[in-house]
Design a protein around this motif. Structure first.
Motif, PDB file in Angstrom:
ATOM      1  N   GLY A   6       0.820  -1.208   0.000  1.00 36.77           N
ATOM      2  CA  GLY A   6       0.000   0.000   0.000  1.00 36.77           C
ATOM      3  C   GLY A   6       0.854   1.259   0.000  1.00 36.77           C
ATOM      4  O   GLY A   6       1.907   1.317   0.633  1.00 36.77           O
ATOM      5  N   ALA A   7       0.389   2.282  -0.746  1.00 38.50           N
ATOM      6  CA  ALA A   7       1.101   3.558  -0.777  1.00 38.50           C
ATOM      7  C   ALA A   7       0.703   4.447   0.396  1.00 38.50           C
ATOM      8  O   ALA A   7       1.398   5.408   0.727  1.00 38.50           O
ATOM      9  CB  ALA A   7       0.807   4.285  -2.088  1.00 38.50           C
ATOM     10  N   GLY A   8      -0.424   4.142   1.027  1.00 31.51           N
ATOM     11  CA  GLY A   8      -0.850   4.907   2.188  1.00 31.51           C
ATOM     12  C   GLY A   8      -1.446   6.257   1.855  1.00 31.51           C
ATOM     13  O   GLY A   8      -1.393   7.177   2.669  1.00 31.51           O
ATOM     14  N   LEU A   9      -2.033   6.396   0.642  1.00 36.24           N
ATOM     15  CA  LEU A   9      -2.625   7.684   0.266  1.00 36.24           C
ATOM     16  C   LEU A   9      -4.139   7.618   0.106  1.00 36.24           C
ATOM     17  O   LEU A   9      -4.799   8.648   0.078  1.00 36.24           O
ATOM     18  CB  LEU A   9      -2.001   8.178  -1.053  1.00 36.24           C
ATOM     19  CG  LEU A   9      -0.578   8.726  -0.934  1.00 36.24           C
ATOM     20  CD1 LEU A   9      -0.012   9.007  -2.313  1.00 36.24           C
ATOM     21  CD2 LEU A   9      -0.550   9.975  -0.085  1.00 36.24           C
ATOM     22  N   GLY A  10      -4.688   6.391  -0.008  1.00 32.75           N
ATOM     23  CA  GLY A  10      -6.131   6.253  -0.259  1.00 32.75           C
ATOM     24  C   GLY A  10      -6.987   6.914   0.804  1.00 32.75           C
ATOM     25  O   GLY A  10      -7.839   7.762   0.505  1.00 32.75           O
ATOM     26  N   LEU A  11      -6.758   6.568   2.076  1.00 35.61           N
ATOM     27  CA  LEU A  11      -7.577   7.133   3.150  1.00 35.61           C
ATOM     28  C   LEU A  11      -7.245   8.596   3.410  1.00 35.61           C
ATOM     29  O   LEU A  11      -8.101   9.356   3.881  1.00 35.61           O
ATOM     30  CB  LEU A  11      -7.403   6.317   4.429  1.00 35.61           C
ATOM     31  CG  LEU A  11      -8.100   4.954   4.434  1.00 35.61           C
ATOM     32  CD1 LEU A  11      -7.804   4.199   5.717  1.00 35.61           C
ATOM     33  CD2 LEU A  11      -9.612   5.101   4.247  1.00 35.61           C
ATOM     34  N   ALA A  12      -6.014   9.014   3.101  1.00 36.83           N
ATOM     35  CA  ALA A  12      -5.671  10.435   3.238  1.00 36.83           C
ATOM     36  C   ALA A  12      -6.475  11.258   2.238  1.00 36.83           C
ATOM     37  O   ALA A  12      -6.978  12.345   2.559  1.00 36.83           O
ATOM     38  CB  ALA A  12      -4.178  10.636   3.013  1.00 36.83           C
ATOM     39  N   ILE A  13      -6.625  10.733   1.008  1.00 35.91           N
ATOM     40  CA  ILE A  13      -7.429  11.418  -0.013  1.00 35.91           C
ATOM     41  C   ILE A  13      -8.899  11.408   0.395  1.00 35.91           C
ATOM     42  O   ILE A  13      -9.615  12.407   0.252  1.00 35.91           O
ATOM     43  CB  ILE A  13      -7.221  10.756  -1.394  1.00 35.91           C
ATOM     44  CG1 ILE A  13      -5.783  10.995  -1.879  1.00 35.91           C
ATOM     45  CG2 ILE A  13      -8.226  11.286  -2.415  1.00 35.91           C
ATOM     46  CD1 ILE A  13      -5.393  10.179  -3.093  1.00 35.91           C
ATOM     47  N   VAL A  14      -9.367  10.266   0.918  1.00 40.13           N
ATOM     48  CA  VAL A  14     -10.751  10.166   1.414  1.00 40.13           C
ATOM     49  C   VAL A  14     -11.004  11.233   2.473  1.00 40.13           C
ATOM     50  O   VAL A  14     -12.024  11.937   2.452  1.00 40.13           O
ATOM     51  CB  VAL A  14     -11.011   8.755   1.995  1.00 40.13           C
ATOM     52  CG1 VAL A  14     -12.259   8.742   2.861  1.00 40.13           C
ATOM     53  CG2 VAL A  14     -11.151   7.743   0.870  1.00 40.13           C
ATOM     54  N   HIS A  15     -10.069  11.364   3.413  1.00 35.84           N
ATOM     55  CA  HIS A  15     -10.196  12.355   4.484  1.00 35.84           C
ATOM     56  C   HIS A  15     -10.334  13.763   3.906  1.00 35.84           C
ATOM     57  O   HIS A  15     -11.178  14.556   4.335  1.00 35.84           O
ATOM     58  CB  HIS A  15      -8.980  12.268   5.406  1.00 35.84           C
ATOM     59  CG  HIS A  15      -8.899  13.373   6.406  1.00 35.84           C
ATOM     60  ND1 HIS A  15      -8.276  14.566   6.139  1.00 35.84           N
ATOM     61  CD2 HIS A  15      -9.395  13.472   7.671  1.00 35.84           C
ATOM     62  CE1 HIS A  15      -8.368  15.353   7.199  1.00 35.84           C
ATOM     63  NE2 HIS A  15      -9.042  14.713   8.130  1.00 35.84           N
ATOM     64  N   ASN A  16      -9.499  14.087   2.910  1.00 31.59           N
ATOM     65  CA  ASN A  16      -9.542  15.426   2.309  1.00 31.59           C
ATOM     66  C   ASN A  16     -10.865  15.694   1.608  1.00 31.59           C
ATOM     67  O   ASN A  16     -11.412  16.794   1.684  1.00 31.59           O
ATOM     68  CB  ASN A  16      -8.380  15.589   1.322  1.00 31.59           C
ATOM     69  CG  ASN A  16      -7.090  15.954   2.024  1.00 31.59           C
ATOM     70  OD1 ASN A  16      -7.026  15.959   3.243  1.00 31.59           O
ATOM     71  ND2 ASN A  16      -6.055  16.251   1.261  1.00 31.59           N
ATOM     72  N   ILE A  17     -11.378  14.682   0.889  1.00 36.67           N
ATOM     73  CA  ILE A  17     -12.647  14.863   0.172  1.00 36.67           C
ATOM     74  C   ILE A  17     -13.786  15.080   1.161  1.00 36.67           C
ATOM     75  O   ILE A  17     -14.634  15.966   0.978  1.00 36.67           O
ATOM     76  CB  ILE A  17     -12.940  13.658  -0.741  1.00 36.67           C
ATOM     77  CG1 ILE A  17     -11.900  13.567  -1.866  1.00 36.67           C
ATOM     78  CG2 ILE A  17     -14.343  13.752  -1.332  1.00 36.67           C
ATOM     79  CD1 ILE A  17     -12.002  12.310  -2.718  1.00 36.67           C
ATOM     80  N   VAL A  18     -13.826  14.260   2.218  1.00 39.84           N
ATOM     81  CA  VAL A  18     -14.880  14.405   3.231  1.00 39.84           C
ATOM     82  C   VAL A  18     -14.806  15.785   3.869  1.00 39.84           C
ATOM     83  O   VAL A  18     -15.823  16.455   4.067  1.00 39.84           O
ATOM     84  CB  VAL A  18     -14.771  13.298   4.302  1.00 39.84           C
ATOM     85  CG1 VAL A  18     -15.730  13.562   5.457  1.00 39.84           C
ATOM     86  CG2 VAL A  18     -15.075  11.936   3.688  1.00 39.84           C
ATOM     87  N   GLU A  19     -13.598  16.225   4.170  1.00 40.17           N
ATOM     88  CA  GLU A  19     -13.416  17.545   4.781  1.00 40.17           C
ATOM     89  C   GLU A  19     -13.877  18.650   3.842  1.00 40.17           C
ATOM     90  O   GLU A  19     -14.476  19.646   4.270  1.00 40.17           O
ATOM     91  CB  GLU A  19     -11.949  17.750   5.144  1.00 40.17           C
ATOM     92  CG  GLU A  19     -11.703  19.026   5.937  1.00 40.17           C
ATOM     93  CD  GLU A  19     -10.229  19.240   6.206  1.00 40.17           C
ATOM     94  OE1 GLU A  19      -9.443  19.185   5.238  1.00 40.17           O
ATOM     95  OE2 GLU A  19      -9.857  19.444   7.366  1.00 40.17           O
ATOM     96  N   ALA A  20     -13.604  18.488   2.531  1.00 33.35           N
ATOM     97  CA  ALA A  20     -14.038  19.492   1.551  1.00 33.35           C
ATOM     98  C   ALA A  20     -15.554  19.602   1.477  1.00 33.35           C
ATOM     99  O   ALA A  20     -16.091  20.621   1.025  1.00 33.35           O
ATOM    100  CB  ALA A  20     -13.468  19.154   0.171  1.00 33.35           C
ATOM    101  N   HIS A  21     -16.262  18.568   1.932  1.00 32.97           N
ATOM    102  CA  HIS A  21     -17.729  18.582   1.945  1.00 32.97           C
ATOM    103  C   HIS A  21     -18.282  19.009   3.303  1.00 32.97           C
ATOM    104  O   HIS A  21     -19.484  18.876   3.567  1.00 32.97           O
ATOM    105  CB  HIS A  21     -18.274  17.192   1.581  1.00 32.97           C
ATOM    106  CG  HIS A  21     -18.169  16.871   0.120  1.00 32.97           C
ATOM    107  ND1 HIS A  21     -16.989  16.512  -0.485  1.00 32.97           N
ATOM    108  CD2 HIS A  21     -19.110  16.869  -0.866  1.00 32.97           C
ATOM    109  CE1 HIS A  21     -17.196  16.291  -1.765  1.00 32.97           C
ATOM    110  NE2 HIS A  21     -18.470  16.504  -2.033  1.00 32.97           N
ATOM    111  N   GLY A  22     -17.404  19.507   4.180  1.00 32.32           N
ATOM    112  CA  GLY A  22     -17.858  19.953   5.495  1.00 32.32           C
ATOM    113  C   GLY A  22     -18.182  18.821   6.436  1.00 32.32           C
ATOM    114  O   GLY A  22     -18.892  19.008   7.424  1.00 32.32           O
ATOM    115  N   GLY A  23     -17.667  17.618   6.135  1.00 33.02           N
ATOM    116  CA  GLY A  23     -17.969  16.449   6.959  1.00 33.02           C
ATOM    117  C   GLY A  23     -16.776  15.989   7.764  1.00 33.02           C
ATOM    118  O   GLY A  23     -15.704  16.604   7.745  1.00 33.02           O
ATOM    119  N   ILE A  24     -16.968  14.901   8.488  1.00 36.41           N
ATOM    120  CA  ILE A  24     -15.882  14.293   9.255  1.00 36.41           C
ATOM    121  C   ILE A  24     -15.935  12.782   9.061  1.00 36.41           C
ATOM    122  O   ILE A  24     -16.990  12.225   8.761  1.00 36.41           O
ATOM    123  CB  ILE A  24     -15.962  14.632  10.758  1.00 36.41           C
ATOM    124  CG1 ILE A  24     -17.329  14.255  11.341  1.00 36.41           C
ATOM    125  CG2 ILE A  24     -15.662  16.084  11.028  1.00 36.41           C
ATOM    126  CD1 ILE A  24     -17.459  14.499  12.819  1.00 36.41           C
TER     127      ILE A  24
END
Length: 410
Positions: free
Chosen positions: A370-388
């Motif tokens: 694993g490159a370890g970026l999948g969930l980091a990108i998920v976190h950023n997208i959720v944050e961009a939608h005002g979510g957690i």
């Protein structure tokens, strides 16, 4: 005859006096009745006013966002408001009049004192995890206030305790997210500069490997080595692309998204992989249309990524549970449209407790390749939608990822 006249005269005089006394008594009774009616009316007004005050105070108590529990000197619960029902997960009817230690104490955080009010003032407030009977964990702050009041009948001093609970689950998640965002921003700035520096020599390596492959025609071993080089370059380039997507995410194109319909579409898309992995699907979507303002394509990346991780965590099959419901801590009192909680749970291998705070950090992975970026990108997208986004997991028992998104006002 004369004697009789005198007697009759005295009798008439006594009768007149008696009549006067009776009239005076009637007047006094009338005056007393009038005064009594006035007092009764005042008493009724006072009672009505007290009832209004009582109803008003009850309405205020029921509308408070904090849970309020009152325990008398004998340890019985006398007051249990609506917010306490939601935070603790028990109905008022079941709790009122019950023994506090038996009914509620087992659910409360470990930091909660064994004796109330506590002998040590330092124990009168604290924070911890409250576990509802259904298993849901709620991060709460509690404050214990001793109360002394005089009984209106016996005039004796009565002691009791007021316990105030505040649900700080969402607040703590936001604090964790803010801290993580701060770390990721710093790492992202470094990563962008490194990515651009690495890409230039990578292009040269790929070009040279291609030329070497052409010159090595007829030599299968050398061509195989050049293929490894090209494959390695492409793998690194894929990681860099993810890194740039993480560091400079695509701005969302917001539109109305109906969560239940959207999730069903995502589950249809993932169905072949799920069935191949012998994984049973269970869905639990609350009734109603949960509308959010979001980018459907970016949200699709979020849920596909999390669901795919869940499938990979169950290499020998298992159960995947996808649910959507209103976030409990915001149902009462409600501000705006509230939030929707989407939970993706699996019965897989689980995540070690010490790794749970790291999984959304870039380059952290529990997978060998694993490159370890999948969930980091998920976190950023959720944050961009005002979510957690948060996770609860236990090794050997599975994981549950919860994504909370703000609902759209209708």
């Amino acid at each position: 005859m004369l004697q009789l006249d005198k007697v009759l005269c005295k009798f008439d005089l006594s009768a007149e006096r008696l009549q006067d006394s009776y009239n005076q008594l009637q007047q006094q009774i009338g005056s007393l009745n009038l005064e009594l009616e006035e007092k009764n009316e005042q008493l009724k007004c006072n009672l009505r006013e007290k009832e209004r005050s009582k109803d008003h105070l009850y309405s205020i108590l029921e509308s408070l966002p904090s849970g309020v529990v009152v325990v008398d000197g004998e340890g019985k619960v006398t007051t249990f408001n609506r917010a306490a029902e939601l935070i603790i997960g028990k109905a008022k009817e079941a709790v009122t009049g019950s023994d506090f230690k038996q009914m509620l104490k087992p659910l409360l955080p470990h930091a909660f004192p064994n004796i109330i009010p506590p002998s040590d003032p330092g124990l009168s407030e604290g924070e911890g995890v409250l576990t509802q009977e259904q298993g849901r964990e709620v991060q709460v702050q509690f404050t214990i206030i001793p109360l002394r009041e005089q009984d209106s009948v016996t005039r004796k001093i009565v002691e009791s305790s007021i316990i105030i609970f505040q649900d700080v689950t969402r607040l703590r998640r936001l604090e964790e997210q803010a801290e993580r965002t701060s770390r990721l921003t710093a790492m992202g700035e470094i990563a962008v500069s490194i990515a651009h520096e690495v890409r230039n020599p990578l292009g040269s390596i790929e070009l040279l490997a291609t030329l070497l492959k052409q010159e090595a025609k007829g030599d299968a071993d050398k061509q195989k080595l050049t293929d490894y080089i090209v494959a390695g370059v492409k793998s690194i380039d894929y990681i860099i692309n993810n890194l740039l997507l993480f560091s400079k995410p695509q701005p969302p194109i917001f539109q109305q998204v109906t969560i239940n319909t959207f999730l069903n579409d995502v589950l249809i898309f993932i169905a072949p992989s799920r069935k191949l992995a012998q994984i049973e699907l269970v869905t639990a979507f609350a009734e109603g249309e949960f509308l959010v303002l979001g980018d459907a394509e970016l949200l699709k990346q979020v849920f596909l990524n999390v669901i795919w991780n869940a499938i990979q965590a169950m290499p020998y099959g298992g159960e995947l549970i996808v649910s959507a419901e209103l976030e409990k801590s915001t149902v009462h009192p409600s501000k705006g449209a509230g939030y929707v909680e989407i939970t993706i749970a699996d019965s897989g291998m689980g995540i070690a407790e010490e790794d749970q705070d790291k999984i959304f950090n870039p380059f952290f992975s529990t997978k060998e390749k694993g490159a370890g970026l999948g969930l980091a990108i998920v976190h950023n997208i959720v944050e961009a939608h005002g979510g957690i986004i948060g996770v609860e997991s236990e090794l050997g028992k599975g994981s549950a990822f919860t994504i909370t998104l703000p609902l759209l006002d209708k």
